[in-house]
Design an enzyme around this catalytic site. Structure first.
Site, PDB file in Angstrom:
ATOM      1  N   HIS A 288      -1.525   6.886   7.924  1.00 59.23           N
ATOM      2  CA  HIS A 288      -0.557   7.216   7.447  1.00 59.23           C
ATOM      3  C   HIS A 288      -1.040   9.205   6.766  1.00 59.23           C
ATOM      4  O   HIS A 288      -0.325   9.740   7.176  1.00 59.23           O
ATOM      5  CB  HIS A 288       0.118   6.924   5.862  1.00 59.23           C
TER       6      HIS A 288
ATOM      7  N   HIS B  28      -3.431   0.591   7.928  1.00 60.43           N
ATOM      8  CA  HIS B  28      -1.521   1.430   7.823  1.00 60.43           C
ATOM      9  C   HIS B  28      -2.164   3.124   7.355  1.00 60.43           C
ATOM     10  O   HIS B  28      -1.364   3.841   7.476  1.00 60.43           O
ATOM     11  CB  HIS B  28      -1.241   0.154   7.339  1.00 60.43           C
ATOM     12  N   GLU B  29      -2.832   2.526   5.555  1.00 57.77           N
ATOM     13  CA  GLU B  29      -2.094   3.934   4.854  1.00 57.77           C
ATOM     14  C   GLU B  29      -3.272   5.154   5.743  1.00 57.77           C
ATOM     15  O   GLU B  29      -3.069   5.800   5.168  1.00 57.77           O
ATOM     16  CB  GLU B  29      -3.448   3.105   3.596  1.00 57.77           C
TER      17      GLU B  29
ATOM     18  N   GLN C 285       3.450   9.926   1.557  1.00 58.14           N
ATOM     19  CA  GLN C 285       4.603   9.537   1.417  1.00 58.14           C
ATOM     20  C   GLN C 285       5.544   9.883   0.581  1.00 58.14           C
ATOM     21  O   GLN C 285       6.129   9.368   0.060  1.00 58.14           O
ATOM     22  CB  GLN C 285       4.260   8.454   1.228  1.00 58.14           C
TER      23      GLN C 285
ATOM     24  N   GLY D 211       0.726  -1.107   0.343  1.00 58.33           N
ATOM     25  CA  GLY D 211      -0.279  -0.228  -0.241  1.00 58.33           C
ATOM     26  C   GLY D 211       1.128   1.255   0.256  1.00 58.33           C
ATOM     27  O   GLY D 211       1.952   1.328   0.250  1.00 58.33           O
TER      28      GLY D 211
ATOM     29  N   CYS E 154       7.660  -0.686   6.636  1.00 58.68           N
ATOM     30  CA  CYS E 154       6.835   0.315   5.788  1.00 58.68           C
ATOM     31  C   CYS E 154       7.674   0.897   4.969  1.00 58.68           C
ATOM     32  O   CYS E 154       8.858   1.142   5.630  1.00 58.68           O
ATOM     33  CB  CYS E 154       5.981   1.618   7.018  1.00 58.68           C
ATOM     34  N   LEU E 155       7.488   1.562   4.054  1.00 61.07           N
ATOM     35  CA  LEU E 155       8.755   1.684   3.171  1.00 61.07           C
ATOM     36  C   LEU E 155       9.144   2.844   3.472  1.00 61.07           C
ATOM     37  O   LEU E 155       9.606   3.410   3.223  1.00 61.07           O
ATOM     38  CB  LEU E 155       7.780   1.505   1.732  1.00 61.07           C
TER      39      LEU E 155
HETATM   40 NI    NI Z   1       3.980   3.507   5.770  1.00 56.33          NI
END
Ligand code: NI
Length: 172
Positions: free
Chosen positions: A135, A131-132, A51, A46, A89-90
């Site tokens: 964010h 999670h998104e 981000q 995701g 997490c990216l």
């Molecule tokens: Ni993340």
């Protein structure tokens, strides 16, 4: 479409509450496409718009196989049950930690045509949605660890759990 740079956790935009999108226009459609392309390239489960430096409430979440959901102004309308699992997490590359999430969620939002849709998901996909949405509220998975001691290097986690398929950590 373009693969965009993914910002890391030190960047202040990741701590901002992203703004609601007033209208789904061509710039938002482009943003959804860029998010999807960047998520697949990473690869990740995701990706939220902040981000990639855009403080708007837009995100993509990978579904089963090669499908994904792109949502504008996503809202969690229902959460049931619980799952405890590892998450990465990216924007926090190389680290994972244990986070408790709802097992099943219903999320509503606008699709790329500006129509309201509701998506029900569970397990891995439900975790990525939560999670998104976090964010978009400036919350990172490290804020939600079941315990700080569960935060560890991703490679260490993978080595420990090589034989346990179910313990794959999402990265989103
Ligand atoms: Ni993340």
């Amino acid at each position: 479409m373009a693969v965009r740079e993914i910002l890391e956790f030190e960047h202040p935009v990741l701590r901002e509450k992203a703004r609601k999108v007033p209208k789904v226009d061509s710039s938002i459609v482009r943003l959804l496409d860029d998010l999807a392309e960047t998520m697949y390239a990473a690869p990740g489960a995701g990706l939220a718009a902040n981000q990639i430096g855009v403080a708007l409430r837009v995100c993509v979440v990978k579904g089963d196989e090669n499908q994904h959901w792109g949502l504008v102004n996503p809202v969690l309308v229902k959460g049931e049950g619980s799952q405890v699992g590892y998450e990465g997490c990216l924007s926090f590359p190389g680290w994972v930690g244990e986070v408790e999430r709802y097992e099943t969620v219903v999320v509503k939002g606008l699709n790329r045509r500006g129509k309201e849709i509701r998506v029900k998901s569970s397990g891995f996909t439900a975790r990525a949605f939560q999670h998104e949405i976090d964010h978009l509220d400036g919350i990172l998975f490290t804020d939600r660890l079941t315990d700080l001691s569960t935060l560890r290097r991703a490679e260490e986690f993978e080595a420990e759990t090589e034989s346990e398929v179910h313990r794959e950590a999402i990265e989103a």
